[in-house]
Design a protein around this motif. Structure first.
Motif, PDB file in Angstrom:
ATOM      1  N   ILE A 122       4.062   8.744   2.040  1.00 41.60           N
ATOM      2  CA  ILE A 122       4.066  10.087   1.462  1.00 41.60           C
ATOM      3  C   ILE A 122       3.601  11.068   2.533  1.00 41.60           C
ATOM      4  O   ILE A 122       2.510  10.920   3.084  1.00 41.60           O
ATOM      5  CB  ILE A 122       3.120  10.168   0.252  1.00 41.60           C
ATOM      6  CG1 ILE A 122       3.505   9.127  -0.802  1.00 41.60           C
ATOM      7  CG2 ILE A 122       3.100  11.571  -0.340  1.00 41.60           C
ATOM      8  CD1 ILE A 122       2.375   8.742  -1.717  1.00 41.60           C
ATOM      9  N   LEU A 123       4.410  12.062   2.828  1.00 44.41           N
ATOM     10  CA  LEU A 123       4.024  13.113   3.764  1.00 44.41           C
ATOM     11  C   LEU A 123       3.651  14.364   2.978  1.00 44.41           C
ATOM     12  O   LEU A 123       4.467  14.889   2.218  1.00 44.41           O
ATOM     13  CB  LEU A 123       5.170  13.440   4.716  1.00 44.41           C
ATOM     14  CG  LEU A 123       4.824  14.526   5.746  1.00 44.41           C
ATOM     15  CD1 LEU A 123       4.144  13.899   6.954  1.00 44.41           C
ATOM     16  CD2 LEU A 123       6.056  15.297   6.189  1.00 44.41           C
ATOM     17  N   VAL A 124       2.427  14.828   3.140  1.00 40.26           N
ATOM     18  CA  VAL A 124       1.981  16.073   2.513  1.00 40.26           C
ATOM     19  C   VAL A 124       2.129  17.166   3.565  1.00 40.26           C
ATOM     20  O   VAL A 124       1.355  17.227   4.518  1.00 40.26           O
ATOM     21  CB  VAL A 124       0.530  15.978   2.012  1.00 40.26           C
ATOM     22  CG1 VAL A 124       0.144  17.276   1.308  1.00 40.26           C
ATOM     23  CG2 VAL A 124       0.353  14.787   1.081  1.00 40.26           C
ATOM     24  N   ASP A 125       3.122  18.011   3.395  1.00 35.27           N
ATOM     25  CA  ASP A 125       3.416  19.039   4.389  1.00 35.27           C
ATOM     26  C   ASP A 125       2.914  20.390   3.904  1.00 35.27           C
ATOM     27  O   ASP A 125       3.176  20.803   2.775  1.00 35.27           O
ATOM     28  CB  ASP A 125       4.922  19.120   4.646  1.00 35.27           C
ATOM     29  CG  ASP A 125       5.243  20.108   5.756  1.00 35.27           C
ATOM     30  OD1 ASP A 125       5.011  19.758   6.922  1.00 35.27           O
ATOM     31  OD2 ASP A 125       5.703  21.223   5.441  1.00 35.27           O
ATOM     32  N   SER A 126       2.194  21.095   4.796  1.00 32.59           N
ATOM     33  CA  SER A 126       1.603  22.379   4.413  1.00 32.59           C
ATOM     34  C   SER A 126       2.320  23.548   5.070  1.00 32.59           C
ATOM     35  O   SER A 126       1.697  24.449   5.610  1.00 32.59           O
ATOM     36  CB  SER A 126       0.112  22.404   4.756  1.00 32.59           C
ATOM     37  OG  SER A 126      -0.106  22.082   6.116  1.00 32.59           O
ATOM     38  N   GLY A 127       3.662  23.504   5.037  1.00 30.70           N
ATOM     39  CA  GLY A 127       4.445  24.644   5.508  1.00 30.70           C
ATOM     40  C   GLY A 127       4.984  24.537   6.910  1.00 30.70           C
ATOM     41  O   GLY A 127       5.121  25.556   7.604  1.00 30.70           O
ATOM     42  N   SER A 128       5.300  23.332   7.363  1.00 26.95           N
ATOM     43  CA  SER A 128       5.830  23.158   8.721  1.00 26.95           C
ATOM     44  C   SER A 128       7.096  23.972   8.922  1.00 26.95           C
ATOM     45  O   SER A 128       7.965  24.039   8.047  1.00 26.95           O
ATOM     46  CB  SER A 128       6.120  21.683   8.989  1.00 26.95           C
ATOM     47  OG  SER A 128       4.934  20.917   9.032  1.00 26.95           O
ATOM     48  N   THR A 129       7.208  24.559  10.106  1.00 29.78           N
ATOM     49  CA  THR A 129       8.404  25.338  10.459  1.00 29.78           C
ATOM     50  C   THR A 129       9.231  24.634  11.531  1.00 29.78           C
ATOM     51  O   THR A 129      10.237  25.160  11.983  1.00 29.78           O
ATOM     52  CB  THR A 129       7.998  26.733  10.970  1.00 29.78           C
ATOM     53  OG1 THR A 129       7.094  26.593  12.077  1.00 29.78           O
ATOM     54  CG2 THR A 129       7.317  27.525   9.861  1.00 29.78           C
ATOM     55  N   ASP A 130       8.789  23.453  11.956  1.00 27.75           N
ATOM     56  CA  ASP A 130       9.548  22.676  12.935  1.00 27.75           C
ATOM     57  C   ASP A 130      10.272  21.531  12.218  1.00 27.75           C
ATOM     58  O   ASP A 130      10.526  21.622  11.021  1.00 27.75           O
ATOM     59  CB  ASP A 130       8.623  22.167  14.050  1.00 27.75           C
ATOM     60  CG  ASP A 130       7.538  21.223  13.529  1.00 27.75           C
ATOM     61  OD1 ASP A 130       7.550  20.886  12.321  1.00 27.75           O
ATOM     62  OD2 ASP A 130       6.678  20.818  14.338  1.00 27.75           O
ATOM     63  N   CYS A 169       0.841  -1.193   0.000  1.00 26.20           N
ATOM     64  CA  CYS A 169       0.000   0.000   0.000  1.00 26.20           C
ATOM     65  C   CYS A 169       0.877   1.244   0.000  1.00 26.20           C
ATOM     66  O   CYS A 169       2.070   1.193   0.303  1.00 26.20           O
ATOM     67  CB  CYS A 169      -0.917   0.021   1.218  1.00 26.20           C
ATOM     68  SG  CYS A 169      -0.046   0.201   2.800  1.00 26.20           S
ATOM     69  N   SER A 170       0.270   2.357  -0.338  1.00 28.41           N
ATOM     70  CA  SER A 170       0.849   3.672  -0.092  1.00 28.41           C
ATOM     71  C   SER A 170       0.168   4.245   1.145  1.00 28.41           C
ATOM     72  O   SER A 170      -0.983   3.917   1.431  1.00 28.41           O
ATOM     73  CB  SER A 170       0.626   4.606  -1.287  1.00 28.41           C
ATOM     74  OG  SER A 170       1.363   4.175  -2.413  1.00 28.41           O
ATOM     75  N   ILE A 171       0.881   5.079   1.871  1.00 29.85           N
ATOM     76  CA  ILE A 171       0.319   5.731   3.055  1.00 29.85           C
ATOM     77  C   ILE A 171       0.488   7.231   2.895  1.00 29.85           C
ATOM     78  O   ILE A 171       1.611   7.718   2.738  1.00 29.85           O
ATOM     79  CB  ILE A 171       1.003   5.266   4.352  1.00 29.85           C
ATOM     80  CG1 ILE A 171       0.921   3.744   4.486  1.00 29.85           C
ATOM     81  CG2 ILE A 171       0.361   5.951   5.559  1.00 29.85           C
ATOM     82  CD1 ILE A 171       1.636   3.194   5.710  1.00 29.85           C
ATOM     83  N   VAL A 172      -0.620   7.961   2.916  1.00 27.20           N
ATOM     84  CA  VAL A 172      -0.604   9.418   2.790  1.00 27.20           C
ATOM     85  C   VAL A 172      -0.856  10.027   4.160  1.00 27.20           C
ATOM     86  O   VAL A 172      -1.851   9.719   4.815  1.00 27.20           O
ATOM     87  CB  VAL A 172      -1.665   9.905   1.782  1.00 27.20           C
ATOM     88  CG1 VAL A 172      -1.733  11.431   1.765  1.00 27.20           C
ATOM     89  CG2 VAL A 172      -1.356   9.366   0.384  1.00 27.20           C
ATOM     90  N   ILE A 173       0.060  10.895   4.582  1.00 26.18           N
ATOM     91  CA  ILE A 173      -0.036  11.550   5.883  1.00 26.18           C
ATOM     92  C   ILE A 173      -0.048  13.057   5.668  1.00 26.18           C
ATOM     93  O   ILE A 173       0.865  13.602   5.044  1.00 26.18           O
ATOM     94  CB  ILE A 173       1.164  11.182   6.783  1.00 26.18           C
ATOM     95  CG1 ILE A 173       1.286   9.664   6.920  1.00 26.18           C
ATOM     96  CG2 ILE A 173       1.047  11.856   8.154  1.00 26.18           C
ATOM     97  CD1 ILE A 173       2.619   9.217   7.502  1.00 26.18           C
ATOM     98  N   ARG A 174      -1.063  13.741   6.164  1.00 27.01           N
ATOM     99  CA  ARG A 174      -1.113  15.202   6.107  1.00 27.01           C
ATOM    100  C   ARG A 174      -0.507  15.770   7.383  1.00 27.01           C
ATOM    101  O   ARG A 174      -0.802  15.282   8.479  1.00 27.01           O
ATOM    102  CB  ARG A 174      -2.556  15.691   5.971  1.00 27.01           C
ATOM    103  CG  ARG A 174      -3.219  15.317   4.677  1.00 27.01           C
ATOM    104  CD  ARG A 174      -4.665  15.755   4.656  1.00 27.01           C
ATOM    105  NE  ARG A 174      -5.483  15.033   5.625  1.00 27.01           N
ATOM    106  CZ  ARG A 174      -6.807  15.091   5.684  1.00 27.01           C
ATOM    107  NH1 ARG A 174      -7.465  15.861   4.836  1.00 27.01           N
ATOM    108  NH2 ARG A 174      -7.484  14.414   6.580  1.00 27.01           N
ATOM    109  N   ALA A 175       0.333  16.798   7.247  1.00 26.94           N
ATOM    110  CA  ALA A 175       1.009  17.296   8.442  1.00 26.94           C
ATOM    111  C   ALA A 175       1.278  18.790   8.366  1.00 26.94           C
ATOM    112  O   ALA A 175       1.531  19.349   7.295  1.00 26.94           O
ATOM    113  CB  ALA A 175       2.334  16.558   8.647  1.00 26.94           C
TER     114      ALA A 175
END
Length: 310
Positions: free
Chosen positions: A34-42, A3-9
């Motif tokens: 797959i990590l979908v990152d929406s602008g993490s600053t950490d 499988c693929s695993i999609v993680i929103r963070a």
């Protein structure tokens, strides 16, 4: 099985490592993360990369729940795509195996698993988890209810109908509703259990339920939630929580949070509904009504849980 695993963070450095460690310990080893990152600053992205995850970035100003999922699923290399929130982690090493097993039936479009809160979760939040995610699995359930914090879909079906990028939430429910309308089925898998970490302020609870109510009105235009509903459901759910807390000898430490959590939950729900009409009884019960449950009703499994280092 793969499988693929999609993680929103977004800024999930406190939680993402535990999820990725839990994935590493799964019985299903052939996974594409797959990590979908929406602008993490950490250090969220750095932690994910250290576990071999592929990073997909979305600008914060472009973010919606549906759009971020579409970004991730588009990059998935496998037909079966697991979707997980960055602040969840699996309880058992066969989480993926049990979540994916129902797809052996070609009619299944989506599966979703049990959710529970950590020990420090608000008492009312725990009651909601028990209400929405019982101990007994539901093959081919009647309603379109599901939750993308712990779910899996077929990519081939997603290609026919992407997630709605305009919704303020409940993009998972909208997709599941479409799937059922096309003749596909949804399965709830109680054994595919995760811990879902929520530690919201009263304002956070209010905002979450407000946006979900706004989305629900879009998905089900006949839905309604008026001031009478607010009063009735606030009072009945507070009383139910107080009763369960008393039975579990946890009333004193939880009494304050029970009152503010339920008030903010249904105040947010009311504010999210701007018009009055009808909604299916099954869906109203799923979202709003407290259900009777036995104290200490957790079903024990013969599978040893994952032992996390932190």
């Amino acid at each position: 099985m793969n499988c693929s695993i999609v993680i929103r963070a977004y800024n999930e450095e406190k939680h993402i490592g535990r999820l990725l460690e839990g994935i590493k310990q799964q019985t299903v080893k052939d996974v594409d993360v797959i990590l979908v990152d929406s602008g993490s600053t950490d250090s969220t992205v750095a932690i994910a990369e250290s576990y071999g995850a592929r990073i997909v970035k979305i600008r914060p100003e472009e973010f919606t729940f549906g759009r971020s999922l579409n970004y991730g699923v588009k990059e998935a290399k496998r037909e079966l795509v697991v979707i997980a929130s960055a602040h969840v982690y699996p309880v058992y090493p066969d989480w993926l195996e049990t979540l994916l097993r129902p797809f052996q039936d070609e009619s299944i479009a989506l599966t979703y698993g049990k959710q529970r809160g950590p020990e420090f979760a608000k008492f009312s939040e725990q009651q909601i988890f028990h209400q929405w995610y019982p101990d007994v699995s539901k093959p081919k359930q009647e309603t379109a209810f599901c939750n993308n914090a712990n779910a899996a879909i077929r990519k081939s079906l997603w290609e026919k109908n992407n997630y709605d990028e305009t919704l303020t939430g409940l993009e998972d429910l909208a997709w599941a509703k479409w799937a059922k309308e096309q003749g596909h089925a949804i399965t709830y898998v109680a054994e595919a259990e995760i811990i879902h970490v929520h530690n919201e302020t009263p304002r956070g609870v209010y905002n979450r339920y407000r946006r979900e109510a706004m989305a629900l009105r879009r998905i089900y235009p006949e839905a309604h939630f008026n001031f009478y509903d607010f009063l009735r459901l606030t009072v009945t759910n507070i009383l139910s929580d107080l009763w369960h807390a008393a039975r579990e000898r946890a009333l004193l430490k939880n009494i304050s949070s029970i009152f503010w959590f339920r008030t903010m939950q249904f105040h947010g729900t009311r504010m999210g509904h701007r018009e009055t009409s009808l909604v299916t009884p099954q869906l109203r019960e799923t979202f709003y009504y407290a259900r009777e449950r036995k104290m200490k009703d957790e079903k024990k499994r013969d599978v040893a849980p994952i032992k996390y280092k932190r």
